[in-house]
Design a protein around this motif. Sequence first.
Motif: not given
Length: 108
Positions: A40, A43-44, A46-47, A53, A57, A89, A93, A97
Amino acid sequence: MTTTTSFPPARPRSKTPQPPTPGVPRLLGEEISAVALMLGAVSIVTFWMFGFGIALGASAIAVGIFAVRHPTIASDEPKSLEALIGILTGAFGINASIFFLLAAYPHL
């Protein structure tokens, strides 16, 4: 007519739980909630990478749900909270994204 077998008959299984094997990691039981939290968080971060992301996510949400349903995590409150934060999270994310993709799509 009688039938003979060459292998011994099956032994009855004991109902007592076996101790864990030393040296074997128990990833699915103890650390899966941390994996959900890490996925999570990544993923935030790499949005902005088109779709990456979202994939991280979604995997954070899936791993977090798996962790919450696991018996060793369900009985441990800090670990279940960690899995829930991993789910949240991951959802954040995904939302970041999607927002970024919608904002950047007209400029592609």
